[in-house]
Design an enzyme around this catalytic site. Structure first.
Site, short mmCIF file in Angstrom:
data_model
loop_
_atom_site.label_atom_id
_atom_site.label_comp_id
_atom_site.label_asym_id
_atom_site.label_seq_id
_atom_site.Cartn_x
_atom_site.Cartn_y
_atom_site.Cartn_z
N LYS A 195 146.38 -54.20 14.06
CA LYS A 195 145.55 -55.39 13.90
C LYS A 195 145.77 -55.91 12.48
O LYS A 195 145.19 -55.39 11.53
CB LYS A 195 144.06 -55.10 14.10
CG LYS A 195 143.23 -56.40 14.13
CD LYS A 195 141.79 -56.23 13.69
CE LYS A 195 141.59 -56.37 12.21
NZ LYS A 195 141.86 -57.75 11.68
N VAL A 227 137.90 -56.69 17.18
CA VAL A 227 139.10 -55.88 17.43
C VAL A 227 139.11 -54.63 16.55
O VAL A 227 139.46 -53.54 17.01
CB VAL A 227 140.37 -56.72 17.22
CG1 VAL A 227 141.62 -55.85 17.28
CG2 VAL A 227 140.45 -57.82 18.27
N GLY A 228 138.71 -54.76 15.30
CA GLY A 228 138.70 -53.61 14.41
C GLY A 228 137.78 -52.50 14.89
O GLY A 228 138.14 -51.32 14.89
N GLU A 280 143.20 -46.69 2.34
CA GLU A 280 143.53 -47.17 0.99
C GLU A 280 142.62 -48.36 0.74
O GLU A 280 142.75 -49.40 1.37
CB GLU A 280 145.02 -47.56 0.93
CG GLU A 280 145.52 -47.75 -0.49
CD GLU A 280 145.49 -49.19 -0.94
OE1 GLU A 280 144.53 -49.54 -1.68
OE2 GLU A 280 146.37 -49.96 -0.54
N CYS A 294 144.97 -54.47 -5.16
CA CYS A 294 143.90 -53.49 -5.29
C CYS A 294 144.10 -52.59 -6.50
O CYS A 294 143.14 -51.99 -6.99
CB CYS A 294 143.80 -52.64 -4.02
SG CYS A 294 145.39 -51.98 -3.49
N GLU A 346 135.05 -55.33 -7.81
CA GLU A 346 136.43 -55.75 -7.63
C GLU A 346 136.44 -57.26 -7.39
O GLU A 346 135.97 -57.74 -6.35
CB GLU A 346 137.07 -55.01 -6.46
CG GLU A 346 138.54 -55.31 -6.29
CD GLU A 346 139.19 -54.51 -5.17
OE1 GLU A 346 140.37 -54.16 -5.31
OE2 GLU A 346 138.51 -54.25 -4.16
#
Length: 478
Positions: free
Chosen positions: A174, A210-211, A249, A283, A382
């Site tokens: 996905k 979907v996830g 990750e 990231c 972040e």
């Protein structure tokens, strides 16, 4: 790319482009123009079920293929990938805003780099070893669910797909719905390379639909996820009831320690540009720069001058960066820049709003804050944009303490006139990787994080081993 328009409304399942079970569509927005470039189909649980079933059917035969067969397959994938390199670069540039040169010279090569590394590892990997009286064999983990983000789309898809193929796994991908076009082309690449039906499957969709269906699916043996820490937590929660392997990750807020004996002009200038690369959407970006407190003004002046050379836009002189990937990302960054101002950090350059002369597109001004303290929001969250926070420290011990004072632990940077000193400080930073004196990454080395930056490793042999199970056969010999 005529076939891409047609396939954007389909999913790749069991070796075929198939109609989705749902009728929902989503516009893919070019962040440089804010205009739709195409629509994609958005899947649902039924599509995930079909893709997982195909992967499950394909696993018994693909898992038993020989090393030589998979090496040959990866070679064909690499050949087909390079044949579509121009299409892939155009797609990445259009879907997430990477400048064309950066897409062609960085984004696309990163993807094929992982394919080449996986092929090389497979050629020499020992799938059996004698451990005492037991024969330990390494077998593919099974059906893998892969969820990838939009910031380095080909890199992050390839560093999962390549080792999974090499190990003998089957998979369902996905990709991010923000940047799905390059993934569709990659599916075409894998199809053209002759990847057996059901080994690779692609279903577009969002995370909550979907996830969730993929990460909670009882017939998925492993989830490999790259994205935000918040979303990673949800993947882990959804995966927990079926006790599947989860490799993640996640986010980062990496510290960049400039030690007092470093060449300030060279190190700070280099690292400001590096932080802005990919519009700050990495990231592992070194977004917290730590400098001796008594040299704050010097460091800020160098950083300001370096940021002036970085231009957000498609025209003009200097180093070019594109827009950030979406309106939501643009608005988030704008809010955090304003929060930095409100909390008392010194704005050296940049700030809220688009760059001068830019009226369209999600372009962010390269921004540098000085006199930041590590409790400020811009030092904790972040930002995922070209925004640097410069923090002062008294001595080396405090620099390490500040670097480690974060829930994240993905990357880090240390610069010193003494490479041995820089390496010693690097060992004290609680992160999965550290760059010393501007050293670049190596796709053969493991990449991943400590703490809330994830678990498991990608890239190289460590990433390959994530897709293997170890089986002990007692009393057997090789």
């Amino acid at each position: 790319m005529d076939s891409l328009t047609e396939n954007a409304h389909k999913f790749y399942i069991d070796g075929h482009w198939v109609e989705p079970a749902t009728s929902e569509k989503l516009d893919v927005i070019d962040p440089a123009t804010e205009q739709s470039i195409c629509t994609i189909a958005m899947g649902g649980p039924d599509d995930v079920d079909a893709a997982v079933a195909a992967a499950r059917r394909a696993f018994p035969s693909f898992s038993q293929t020989s090393r030589e067969e998979r090496v040959e397959l990866l070679g064909r994938v690499i050949e087909q990938y390079m044949a579509r390199a121009e299409d892939l670069a155009t797609a990445v540039s259009s879907e997430m805003g990477a400048p064309p040169k950066f897409a062609a010279k960085a984004q696309v090569p990163a993807g094929v780099g992982h394919l080449m590394v996986a092929k090389g590892i497979l050629e020499d990997f020992e799938f059996e070893e004698q451990v005492g009286s037991a024969l330990v064999v390494y077998e593919p983990v099974g059906v893998c669910g892969l969820i990838t983000p939009w910031n380095w789309p080909l890199n992050q898809i390839a560093c999962k797909v390549a080792p999974a193929l090499a190990a003998g796994c089957t998979m369902v991908l996905k990709p991010s719905e923000v940047a799905p076009i390059s993934a569709l082309i990659l599916a075409e690449v894998l199809d053209a390379a002759g990847v057996p039906a059901g080994v690779f499957n692609l279903v577009n969709g969002d995370g909550p639909t979907v996830g969730v269906a993929l990460s909670s699916h009882p017939d998925v043996d492993m989830m490999s996820f790259t994205g935000s820490t918040r979303a990673g937590i949800e993947v882990a929660k959804n995966a927990a009831p079926t006790v599947k392997r989860v490799a993640q990750e996640l986010g980062g807020k990496s510290a960049n320690i400039i030690l007092d004996d470093a060449d300030f002009e060279a190190a700070i200038s280099r690292d400001v540009v590096g932080m802005c690369s990919n519009s700050g959407q990495s990231c592992n970006a070194g977004t917290r720069m730590l400098v001796p407190a008594d040299r704050m003004e010097e460091a800020a002046a160098i950083a300001r001058a370096a940021a002036e050379r970085v231009r957000a836009g498609t025209d003009g002189e200097g180093i070019q960066i594109g827009p950030v990937a979406s309106q939501a990302q643009f608005e988030k960054i704008q809010g955090l820049i304003q929060q930095g101002i409100d909390e008392g950090a010194t704005l050296e350059i940049g700030g809220p709003g688009r760059p001068d002369g830019v009226d369209t597109g999600y372009y962010v001004r390269p921004t540098v804050f000085s006199h930041v303290t590590n409790d400020m929001t811009i030092a904790r969250e972040e930002i995922f944009g070209p925004v640097l926070s410069i923090i002062g420290y008294r001595d080396e011990d405090e620099a390490v303490e500040i670097a480690n004072d974060t829930p994240y632990g993905l990357s880090g940077y240390v610069s010193s006139g003494d490479p041995a000193r820089a390496a010693t400080v690097a060992r004290r930073i609680r992160t999965g990787n550290v760059h010393v004196n501007g050293a670049g990454p190596d796709l053969n080395a493991p990449f991943g994080g400590f703490k809330q930056s994830g678990n498991g490793r990608e890239w190289g042999e460590h990433g390959f081993r994530e897709f293997l199970e170890a089986k002990s056969i007692f009393g057997a010999t090789s």
